[in-house]
Design a protein around this motif. Structure first.
Motif, PDB file in Angstrom:
ATOM      1  N   SER A  60       0.808  -1.227   0.000  1.00  0.00           N
ATOM      2  CA  SER A  60       0.000   0.000   0.000  1.00  0.00           C
ATOM      3  C   SER A  60       0.837   1.272   0.000  1.00  0.00           C
ATOM      4  CB  SER A  60      -0.974  -0.010   1.177  1.00  0.00           C
ATOM      5  OG  SER A  60      -0.296  -0.253   2.379  1.00  0.00           O
ATOM      6  N   LYS A  63      -0.680   4.350  -1.301  1.00  0.00           N
ATOM      7  CA  LYS A  63      -1.675   5.052  -0.475  1.00  0.00           C
ATOM      8  C   LYS A  63      -1.034   6.080   0.450  1.00  0.00           C
ATOM      9  CE  LYS A  63      -4.905   1.195  -0.390  1.00  0.00           C
ATOM     10  NZ  LYS A  63      -5.270   0.024   0.415  1.00  0.00           N
ATOM     11  N   LYS A  65       0.415   9.282   1.342  1.00  0.00           N
ATOM     12  CA  LYS A  65       0.333  10.583   0.651  1.00  0.00           C
ATOM     13  C   LYS A  65       1.394  11.577   1.121  1.00  0.00           C
ATOM     14  CE  LYS A  65      -3.411   9.585  -1.737  1.00  0.00           C
ATOM     15  NZ  LYS A  65      -2.997   8.233  -2.107  1.00  0.00           N
TER      16      LYS A  65
END
Length: 195
Positions: A60, A63, A65
């Motif tokens: 991930s 994901k 940010k």
């Protein structure tokens, strides 16, 4: 908020660099394992959860940010992976009764701890943290041993900073109950004698 070093690693991993991934694991494995061990109280489970954490982190990465520190994000993945493991195994550790606890005793215990050498204190606190429920163990580990701020902890466990403050206070009271048993064995044995 992501450091340059972390960002370079993240970019390299996204580009398929396995050495960068190994470096990332190396950087954070101790932190993740320590948190898992405090929450799960079991070495093998903690190792398993640490491995799962890094697999999830790898899968991930897109994901992430960069709106929090990379370490905060990894902690959060580790924390949630621990919670999943606890739910899966339906573990409910005994809670420590704190309702009857005298607030003034916190000061007494803080003073007793101040008089101990650093290493001794660290060993004792770790021993006592292991006797606490997993959520309290996690909070105290992040606050005392990783020295994270309330804001950072609130991002990891996904609750308001003010709530973290309250939970941390309750966790400290629970820790104090257990510490007292270690710090004052003589007083406890002699209590009520000679009346």
């Amino acid at each position: 908020m992501t450091t340059n070093k972390d960002q370079i690693l993240i970019d390299a991993i996204k580009n398929g660099d396995t050495k960068a991934y190994a470096q990332l694991v190396d950087c954070y494995k101790d932190l993740v394992y320590t948190l898992a061990l405090r929450m799960l109280k079991h070495r093998e489970e903690a190792e398993e959860v640490a491995q799962d954490t890094f697999i999830k982190v790898f899968k991930s990465l897109d994901k992430f940010k960069g709106d929090s520190k990379f370490s905060t994000w990894i902690y959060r993945v580790a924390y949630n992976t621990c919670l999943d493991n606890i739910k899966k195994n339906k573990k409910h550790l005994n809670d420590v009764a704190i309702d009857e606890y005298n607030f003034n005793k916190l000061d007494t215990i803080d003073n007793a701890l101040d008089n101990m050498i650093k290493e001794e204190k660290s060993v004792l606190i770790k021993k006592c943290i292991n006797k606490l429920p997993e959520d309290s163990s996690a909070l105290l580990t992040l606050f005392y041993f990783e020295e994270l701020s309330l804001d950072e902890i609130s991002k990891i466990i996904n609750i308001e900073a003010n709530t973290v403050k309250v939970k941390l206070f309750r966790a400290r009271k629970k820790l104090a109950v257990i510490l007292e048993q270690y710090l004052q064995p003589q007083n406890r044995l002699n209590y009520g004698k000679g009346r």
